[in-house]
Design a protein around this motif. Structure first.
Motif, PDB file in Angstrom:
ATOM      1  N   THR A  57       4.619  24.199 -42.664  1.00 28.46           N
ATOM      2  CA  THR A  57       5.600  25.239 -42.327  1.00 28.46           C
ATOM      3  C   THR A  57       5.125  26.623 -42.749  1.00 28.46           C
ATOM      4  OG1 THR A  57       6.798  24.735 -44.392  1.00 28.46           O
ATOM      5  CG2 THR A  57       7.568  23.677 -42.388  1.00 28.46           C
ATOM      6  N   LYS A  58       4.545  26.726 -43.923  1.00 32.28           N
ATOM      7  CA  LYS A  58       4.113  28.039 -44.421  1.00 32.28           C
ATOM      8  C   LYS A  58       2.868  28.545 -43.692  1.00 32.28           C
ATOM      9  CE  LYS A  58       6.176  27.598 -49.029  1.00 32.28           C
ATOM     10  NZ  LYS A  58       7.102  28.745 -48.870  1.00 32.28           N
ATOM     11  N   LEU A  59       1.948  27.657 -43.374  1.00 31.36           N
ATOM     12  CA  LEU A  59       0.732  28.086 -42.669  1.00 31.36           C
ATOM     13  C   LEU A  59       1.032  28.456 -41.226  1.00 31.36           C
ATOM     14  CD1 LEU A  59      -1.822  25.505 -44.106  1.00 31.36           C
ATOM     15  CD2 LEU A  59      -1.679  27.947 -44.635  1.00 31.36           C
ATOM     16  N   LYS A  60       1.918  27.702 -40.603  1.00 32.87           N
ATOM     17  CA  LYS A  60       2.307  28.040 -39.234  1.00 32.87           C
ATOM     18  C   LYS A  60       3.069  29.367 -39.200  1.00 32.87           C
ATOM     19  CE  LYS A  60       0.428  24.850 -36.795  1.00 32.87           C
ATOM     20  NZ  LYS A  60      -0.594  25.184 -35.777  1.00 32.87           N
ATOM     21  N   LYS A  61       3.828  29.647 -40.238  1.00 31.10           N
ATOM     22  CA  LYS A  61       4.548  30.914 -40.323  1.00 31.10           C
ATOM     23  C   LYS A  61       3.576  32.089 -40.390  1.00 31.10           C
ATOM     24  CE  LYS A  61       8.246  33.208 -42.920  1.00 31.10           C
ATOM     25  NZ  LYS A  61       9.161  33.098 -44.099  1.00 31.10           N
ATOM     26  N   GLU A  62       2.388  31.825 -40.958  1.00 32.37           N
ATOM     27  CA  GLU A  62       1.354  32.866 -41.044  1.00 32.37           C
ATOM     28  C   GLU A  62       0.450  32.847 -39.811  1.00 32.37           C
ATOM     29  OE1 GLU A  62       1.564  35.056 -43.388  1.00 32.37           O
ATOM     30  OE2 GLU A  62       3.192  33.949 -44.360  1.00 32.37           O
ATOM     31  N   ASN A  63       0.843  32.072 -38.801  1.00 35.36           N
ATOM     32  CA  ASN A  63       0.135  32.009 -37.509  1.00 35.36           C
ATOM     33  C   ASN A  63      -1.292  31.456 -37.627  1.00 35.36           C
ATOM     34  OD1 ASN A  63       2.325  33.109 -35.965  1.00 35.36           O
ATOM     35  ND2 ASN A  63       1.797  35.137 -36.781  1.00 35.36           N
ATOM     36  N   GLY A  98     -12.380  33.864 -39.440  1.00 33.39           N
ATOM     37  CA  GLY A  98     -12.520  32.836 -38.416  1.00 33.39           C
ATOM     38  C   GLY A  98     -11.294  31.937 -38.330  1.00 33.39           C
ATOM     39  N   VAL A  99     -10.678  31.657 -39.482  1.00 34.44           N
ATOM     40  CA  VAL A  99      -9.447  30.866 -39.498  1.00 34.44           C
ATOM     41  C   VAL A  99      -8.318  31.651 -38.839  1.00 34.44           C
ATOM     42  CG1 VAL A  99      -7.657  29.894 -40.999  1.00 34.44           C
ATOM     43  CG2 VAL A  99     -10.067  29.490 -41.515  1.00 34.44           C
ATOM     44  N   LEU A 100      -8.278  32.949 -39.095  1.00 34.00           N
ATOM     45  CA  LEU A 100      -7.195  33.780 -38.564  1.00 34.00           C
ATOM     46  C   LEU A 100      -7.302  33.981 -37.057  1.00 34.00           C
ATOM     47  CD1 LEU A 100      -7.037  36.485 -41.396  1.00 34.00           C
ATOM     48  CD2 LEU A 100      -5.611  34.445 -41.124  1.00 34.00           C
ATOM     49  N   ASN A 101      -8.523  34.035 -36.532  1.00 30.68           N
ATOM     50  CA  ASN A 101      -8.662  34.232 -35.078  1.00 30.68           C
ATOM     51  C   ASN A 101      -8.813  32.926 -34.306  1.00 30.68           C
ATOM     52  OD1 ASN A 101     -11.424  33.431 -35.205  1.00 30.68           O
ATOM     53  ND2 ASN A 101     -12.088  35.533 -35.613  1.00 30.68           N
ATOM     54  N   GLY A 102      -8.777  31.790 -35.021  1.00 31.20           N
ATOM     55  CA  GLY A 102      -8.803  30.491 -34.367  1.00 31.20           C
ATOM     56  C   GLY A 102     -10.175  29.938 -34.067  1.00 31.20           C
ATOM     57  N   LYS A 139       1.282  19.596 -33.513  1.00 28.70           N
ATOM     58  CA  LYS A 139      -0.040  19.168 -33.040  1.00 28.70           C
ATOM     59  C   LYS A 139      -1.085  19.219 -34.153  1.00 28.70           C
ATOM     60  CE  LYS A 139       0.932  20.641 -28.297  1.00 28.70           C
ATOM     61  NZ  LYS A 139       0.500  21.489 -27.143  1.00 28.70           N
ATOM     62  N   ILE A 140      -0.708  18.656 -35.306  1.00 28.52           N
ATOM     63  CA  ILE A 140      -1.599  18.623 -36.459  1.00 28.52           C
ATOM     64  C   ILE A 140      -2.306  17.273 -36.515  1.00 28.52           C
ATOM     65  CG2 ILE A 140      -1.791  18.839 -38.966  1.00 28.52           C
ATOM     66  CD1 ILE A 140      -0.792  21.373 -37.664  1.00 28.52           C
ATOM     67  N   PRO A 141      -3.621  17.225 -36.335  1.00 25.78           N
ATOM     68  CA  PRO A 141      -4.351  15.961 -36.496  1.00 25.78           C
ATOM     69  C   PRO A 141      -4.477  15.602 -37.968  1.00 25.78           C
ATOM     70  CG  PRO A 141      -5.879  17.728 -36.006  1.00 25.78           C
ATOM     71  CD  PRO A 141      -4.504  18.327 -35.933  1.00 25.78           C
ATOM     72  N   VAL A 142      -4.732  14.324 -38.233  1.00 26.26           N
ATOM     73  CA  VAL A 142      -4.817  13.851 -39.616  1.00 26.26           C
ATOM     74  C   VAL A 142      -6.138  13.121 -39.840  1.00 26.26           C
ATOM     75  CG1 VAL A 142      -3.730  12.460 -41.419  1.00 26.26           C
ATOM     76  CG2 VAL A 142      -2.311  13.554 -39.669  1.00 26.26           C
ATOM     77  N   LEU A 143      -6.863  13.534 -40.863  1.00 24.62           N
ATOM     78  CA  LEU A 143      -8.020  12.781 -41.348  1.00 24.62           C
ATOM     79  C   LEU A 143      -7.515  11.978 -42.539  1.00 24.62           C
ATOM     80  CD1 LEU A 143     -10.825  15.489 -41.127  1.00 24.62           C
ATOM     81  CD2 LEU A 143     -10.617  13.424 -39.723  1.00 24.62           C
ATOM     82  N   VAL A 144      -7.064  10.764 -42.256  1.00 20.98           N
ATOM     83  CA  VAL A 144      -6.418   9.948 -43.272  1.00 20.98           C
ATOM     84  C   VAL A 144      -7.462   9.368 -44.218  1.00 20.98           C
ATOM     85  CG1 VAL A 144      -6.484   7.788 -41.956  1.00 20.98           C
ATOM     86  CG2 VAL A 144      -4.638   8.187 -43.589  1.00 20.98           C
ATOM     87  N   GLN A 145      -7.053   9.145 -45.459  1.00 30.48           N
ATOM     88  CA  GLN A 145      -8.011   8.664 -46.453  1.00 30.48           C
ATOM     89  C   GLN A 145      -8.439   7.230 -46.175  1.00 30.48           C
ATOM     90  OE1 GLN A 145      -6.412   8.298 -50.389  1.00 30.48           O
ATOM     91  NE2 GLN A 145      -4.388   7.757 -49.640  1.00 30.48           N
ATOM     92  N   PHE A 146      -9.498   6.808 -46.857  1.00 26.64           N
ATOM     93  CA  PHE A 146     -10.095   5.501 -46.617  1.00 26.64           C
ATOM     94  C   PHE A 146      -9.113   4.367 -46.921  1.00 26.64           C
ATOM     95  CE2 PHE A 146     -10.661   6.735 -50.907  1.00 26.64           C
ATOM     96  CZ  PHE A 146     -10.829   5.609 -51.700  1.00 26.64           C
ATOM     97  N   THR A 147      -9.269   3.264 -46.189  1.00 25.81           N
ATOM     98  CA  THR A 147      -8.324   2.155 -46.286  1.00 25.81           C
ATOM     99  C   THR A 147      -8.609   1.207 -47.452  1.00 25.81           C
ATOM    100  OG1 THR A 147      -9.673   0.944 -44.689  1.00 25.81           O
ATOM    101  CG2 THR A 147      -7.789   2.170 -43.830  1.00 25.81           C
ATOM    102  N   HIS A 148      -9.825   1.212 -47.959  1.00 26.53           N
ATOM    103  CA  HIS A 148     -10.156   0.337 -49.097  1.00 26.53           C
ATOM    104  C   HIS A 148      -9.654   1.007 -50.376  1.00 26.53           C
ATOM    105  CE1 HIS A 148     -13.713  -1.764 -46.822  1.00 26.53           C
ATOM    106  NE2 HIS A 148     -12.547  -1.904 -46.223  1.00 26.53           N
TER     107      HIS A 148
END
Length: 432
Positions: A261-267, A238-242, A290-299
């Motif tokens: 860089t390495k994951l994008k190289k593997e498409n 599922g990861v490979l086909n999007g 176009k990589i979104p970020v789930l940033v860690q908690f602020t506290h």
């Protein structure tokens, strides 16, 4: 005497289980509900003062101004001087997978094995968890149930927090796989005579190669008809086909750069960065890919001595200002802390982030990142009526006081074990 003792014990156990049981899930919405006069925070950056919100059969049918001439139907809730928000979404949490840390039988968040994408968290999800129940009074109504541990922890699913079982709770099944990227530094093992500080991870390159080798083998596996099913390779397709997202946990600048860089190289098409403590140092790379970020908690406290003391507080704003799609998660904190999710966003407001944008970090943005924005995350016609009414600002712990909460239009209970104890002991002291 023994007989009576057995009966008494059985009755005590029955009473205890009954008194500690989770609130009964709400029934399906049976009539139209209208909320009039509240300030509506839509979760997309917009506000409607003196709003009218109507929903039927769990779906929002009208969202607009109360001054418009439209017939109010069914139950009318007076929202004057109150605020309406979309249900908050908690990503990357093991809620419902562990109840008591010290009780091994209640811990299903970490399975044996290093690379186990085929382990599905959903089937272990306990919809009657006390921790899950405690999320709702703060407006946290949806969560991404995520396994922990190992290099590839397993597969997550997204659930709503008012259900009889995991089948009823599921919103999106097997939405993504979670990869803990290797770290360039590790904490010293002081019990083996090493320094207590950070030491170079001499196995870093080898560990990265193992990840890439697994991905390439999974790609090869998917291109051929396998004589024997390999559960791990099969689950990764599922990861490979999007169709599934790959959630990559990385904090350091080098780790983030290497991972992308390495994951994008593997498409790998759909990558989400989780944690991202030094994501601000790689914002251009993240934006370009176009990589979104789930940033860690602020506290939180800074990782390193030479970091800005307020870096965890202001990091969400820095990433938003850099043009990234950002959500907030608290994967590094205990599960029960997830109920503080709105106040993590409130902390970002204190650092100069616009309040409605901060709200998006735990509603609309997170829904987009998780791929459930078609129905959840914002208040809009045609979407699920998953929202709540608060007497004040939901991002402020002093005023986030809920009077109503709805999941798919169902009027859910806001009672928990904690609220029951609070009411009980308030009576004790008020009676003296």
């Amino acid at each position: 005497m023994k007989k009576y003792t057995t009966i008494i014990c059985a009755l005590f156990l029955s009473f205890s289980l009954t008194s500690l049981a989770q609130q009964t899930p709400a029934p399906k919405q049976s009539e139209t509900i209208s909320i009039e006069g509240a300030t509506a925070h839509l979760g997309n950056g917009k506000i409607i003062e003196n709003s009218l919100i109507m929903f039927e059969d769990g779906i929002l049918t009208f969202v607009g101004s109360a001054t418009q001439k439209i017939a109010r139907k069914g139950t009318l809730i007076n929202g004057k001087n109150k605020h309406v928000y979309p249900g908050f979404i908690a990503p990357s949490k093991a809620l419902g997978l562990i109840e008591v840390n010290a009780v091994r039988a209640s811990n299903d968040q970490d399975e044996i094995g290093e690379i186990i994408p085929h382990v599905r968290s959903l089937i272990a999800y306990n919809a009657e968890s006390k921790l899950v129940e405690s999320m709702r009074p703060n407006g946290v109504l949806i969560g991404q149930i995520t396994p922990n541990g190992g290099r590839i922890s397993g597969t997550s699913s997204i659930v709503q927090f008012d259900a009889w079982n995991w089948e009823d709770a599921a919103i999106k099944v097997d939405d993504g796989i979670h990869l803990n990227w290797p770290t360039t530094f590790r904490k010293g093992k002081w019990w083996l005579g090493e320094s207590k500080g950070f030491l170079p991870n001499k196995k870093y390159n080898k560990q990265v190669d193992e990840v890439i080798s697994f991905i390439r083998n999974a790609i090869a596996y998917g291109k051929n008809i396998a004589k024997e099913i390999n559960p791990a390779f099969s689950a990764f397709q599922g990861v490979l086909n999007g169709s599934q997202k790959l959630y990559v946990y990385a904090n350091g600048e080098k780790e983030i750069i290497d991972a992308i860089t390495k994951l994008k190289k593997e498409n790998i098409a759909e990558v989400v960065l989780v944690g991202g403590y030094e994501a601000h140092k790689t914002s251009s790379l993240l934006k370009d890919n176009k990589i979104p970020v789930l940033v860690q908690f602020t506290h939180n406290l800074p990782f390193f001595e030479d970091d800005d003391y307020d870096l965890p507080y202001k990091l969400p704003k820095i990433l938003v200002d850099a043009g990234l799609l950002v959500g907030i998660q608290n994967g590094a904190a205990s599960n029960f802390q997830t109920r503080n999710l709105p106040f993590y966003a409130g902390q970002a407001v204190g650092q100069g982030l616009d309040k409605e944008i901060a709200l998006q970090l735990i509603s609309g943005n997170t829904a987009k990142i998780l791929g459930i924005d078609a129905m959840y995350g914002t208040i809009a016609v045609g979407k699920s009526a998953t929202l709540f009414i608060s007497s004040g600002d939901a991002l402020d712990m002093r005023t986030n006081q809920l009077s109503h909460a709805f999941i798919d239009g169902r009027n859910i209970s806001l009672e928990t074990h904690q609220t029951e104890l609070w009411k009980r002991y308030m009576k004790k002291y008020s009676g003296k």
